[in-house]
Design a protein around this motif. Structure first.
Motif, PDB file in Angstrom:
ATOM      1  N   ASN A 235      45.320  38.953  41.837  1.00 47.48           N
ATOM      2  CA  ASN A 235      44.965  40.501  41.511  1.00 47.48           C
ATOM      3  C   ASN A 235      45.145  41.029  40.260  1.00 47.48           C
ATOM      4  N   THR A 236      46.421  41.036  39.895  1.00 41.71           N
ATOM      5  CA  THR A 236      47.031  41.518  38.734  1.00 41.71           C
ATOM      6  C   THR A 236      46.329  40.782  37.395  1.00 41.71           C
ATOM      7  N   ALA A 237      46.103  39.869  37.522  1.00 41.92           N
ATOM      8  CA  ALA A 237      45.279  39.093  36.478  1.00 41.92           C
ATOM      9  C   ALA A 237      43.864  39.442  36.145  1.00 41.92           C
ATOM     10  N   ALA A 238      43.156  39.569  37.546  1.00 42.43           N
ATOM     11  CA  ALA A 238      41.729  39.991  37.362  1.00 42.43           C
ATOM     12  C   ALA A 238      41.820  41.482  37.140  1.00 42.43           C
ATOM     13  N   GLN A 239      42.577  42.381  37.140  1.00 34.58           N
ATOM     14  CA  GLN A 239      42.627  43.893  36.892  1.00 34.58           C
ATOM     15  C   GLN A 239      42.878  43.921  35.519  1.00 34.58           C
ATOM     16  N   ARG A 240      43.744  43.136  34.772  1.00 33.64           N
ATOM     17  CA  ARG A 240      44.167  43.275  33.443  1.00 33.64           C
ATOM     18  C   ARG A 240      42.959  42.743  32.665  1.00 33.64           C
ATOM     19  N   ALA A 241      42.150  41.821  33.097  1.00 32.45           N
ATOM     20  CA  ALA A 241      40.965  41.562  32.503  1.00 32.45           C
ATOM     21  C   ALA A 241      39.759  42.459  32.570  1.00 32.45           C
ATOM     22  N   ALA A 242      39.682  43.055  33.719  1.00 31.78           N
ATOM     23  CA  ALA A 242      38.865  44.225  33.677  1.00 31.78           C
ATOM     24  C   ALA A 242      39.247  45.274  32.846  1.00 31.78           C
TER      25      ALA A 242
ATOM     26  N   ILE B 137      33.589  30.488  38.363  1.00 32.85           N
ATOM     27  CA  ILE B 137      32.497  31.625  38.929  1.00 32.85           C
ATOM     28  C   ILE B 137      33.334  32.479  39.708  1.00 32.85           C
ATOM     29  N   SER B 138      33.838  32.044  40.578  1.00 34.36           N
ATOM     30  CA  SER B 138      34.814  33.039  41.631  1.00 34.36           C
ATOM     31  C   SER B 138      35.807  33.849  40.979  1.00 34.36           C
ATOM     32  N   ASP B 139      36.626  33.442  39.990  1.00 32.87           N
ATOM     33  CA  ASP B 139      37.282  34.096  39.016  1.00 32.87           C
ATOM     34  C   ASP B 139      36.489  35.116  38.485  1.00 32.87           C
ATOM     35  N   ALA B 140      35.366  34.939  38.045  1.00 31.90           N
ATOM     36  CA  ALA B 140      34.468  36.002  37.097  1.00 31.90           C
ATOM     37  C   ALA B 140      34.042  37.012  38.198  1.00 31.90           C
ATOM     38  N   TYR B 141      33.757  36.542  39.398  1.00 32.13           N
ATOM     39  CA  TYR B 141      33.305  37.837  40.394  1.00 32.13           C
ATOM     40  C   TYR B 141      34.785  38.310  40.761  1.00 32.13           C
ATOM     41  N   ASP B 142      36.016  37.850  40.750  1.00 33.40           N
ATOM     42  CA  ASP B 142      36.929  38.796  41.018  1.00 33.40           C
ATOM     43  C   ASP B 142      37.152  39.659  39.842  1.00 33.40           C
ATOM     44  N   ILE B 143      37.022  39.429  38.802  1.00 34.47           N
ATOM     45  CA  ILE B 143      37.280  40.401  37.551  1.00 34.47           C
ATOM     46  C   ILE B 143      35.872  41.388  37.599  1.00 34.47           C
ATOM     47  N   GLN B 144      34.785  40.970  37.939  1.00 37.07           N
ATOM     48  CA  GLN B 144      33.698  41.773  38.094  1.00 37.07           C
ATOM     49  C   GLN B 144      34.003  42.986  39.074  1.00 37.07           C
ATOM     50  N   ASP B 145      34.311  42.496  40.266  1.00 35.60           N
ATOM     51  CA  ASP B 145      34.927  43.427  41.267  1.00 35.60           C
ATOM     52  C   ASP B 145      35.732  44.818  40.946  1.00 35.60           C
ATOM     53  N   ARG B 146      36.761  44.173  39.917  1.00 36.49           N
ATOM     54  CA  ARG B 146      37.420  45.261  39.455  1.00 36.49           C
ATOM     55  C   ARG B 146      36.938  46.038  38.370  1.00 36.49           C
ATOM     56  N   TYR B 147      36.328  45.385  37.455  1.00 36.48           N
ATOM     57  CA  TYR B 147      35.649  46.033  36.497  1.00 36.48           C
ATOM     58  C   TYR B 147      34.738  47.046  36.854  1.00 36.48           C
TER      59      TYR B 147
END
Length: 261
Positions: free
Chosen positions: A3-10, A35-45
């Motif tokens: 979660n924290t990695a996806a949030q940083r990317a967003a 692609i799953s990682d990408a959608y995790d980032i998209q969700d937070r963005y």
């Protein structure tokens, strides 16, 4: 993705947009490896965008042609979120200066009539059809931020909300002709610039909605009544370079217009 990695990317993505930077592959601070990682980032963005953009009112489906999938080295479409503040009515005036690089995609949009129930099996067009109560001509506004298409990374594209920057919608029609052979024609200042058919969208626009429903289900989300789905473009993206009037006609269904300044 953690979660924290996806949030940083967003947060990095949001800062890149705010600074007006050109699109680049996500590498700092986080690289999506799937692609799953990408959608995790998209969700937070998208969650960050919602603070000023309102609620989710629908979705876009992109890369719906075999040619574009091959170009991006992927074997399936991609999805993004449409926010309330980014919905425009036909006739809207759009400023190129509000985007890194504005692109127009000429599409068939559908409106969801009733919640699509969760399913453990892939959706089909036949399963989706009863949940649709409106179809219209539409134009998607995409912002590729002058991406280098010779070195495109689809995971970074997906993380960046699959480049959706808005939609322009005509009035939804409660009845529609057969969408597979439906001809769509796009013009710029009255001159033809491209055309395509409903079958150019994964064989039928409802196949696009079915793919989206399956994709959302894989992430614990369902399509809701009232949401709009941009099913994909019937022709190549147009990147306006000057002030111009664009119109997209769907034979027997209606048209949508936008003025780009």
């Amino acid at each position: 993705m953690e979660n924290t990695a996806a949030q940083r990317a967003a947060e990095w993505l949001l800062a890149e947009h705010q600074a007006g930077h050109r699109f680049t592959t996500l590498g700092q601070p986080v690289t999506p490896t799937s692609i799953s990682d990408a959608y995790d980032i998209q969700d937070r963005y998208v969650a960050l965008l919602r603070r000023g953009g309102g609620e989710t009112v629908g979705y876009k489906v992109g890369l719906t042609s075999a040619t574009m999938q091959a170009f991006c080295r992927i074997d399936h479409p991609i999805a993004g979120v449409v926010l309330a503040s980014r919905v425009h009515s036909s006739g809207a005036r759009i400023r190129r200066s509000d985007f890194g690089r504005l692109g127009l995609e000429f599409e068939i949009a559908v409106r969801i009539k009733s919640d699509v129930p969760a399913s453990k099996t892939a959706f089909t067009a036949e399963m989706i059809a009863p949940h649709i109560n409106g179809v219209c001509a539409a134009i998607e506004l995409v912002d590729d931020r002058a991406a280098d298409y010779t070195n495109i990374d689809v995971r970074s594209l997906v993380a960046d909300n699959s480049w959706n920057a808005g939609v322009v919608l005509s009035d939804f029609k409660p009845a529609w002709p057969d969408l597979e052979p439906l001809l769509g024609r796009a013009t710029q200042n009255g001159d033809l610039i491209g055309e395509g058919h409903g079958r150019d969208i994964l064989g039928h626009p409802f196949n696009s909605v079915a793919w989206l429903a399956s994709q959302l289900a894989s992430r614990g989300v369902t399509l809701k009544a009232g949401e709009v789905v941009m099913t994909g473009s019937v022709m190549k993206t147009i990147f306006p370079e000057h002030e111009a009037h664009y119109r997209f006609d769907l034979e027997g269904l209606g048209f949508v217009e936008v003025q780009v300044s």
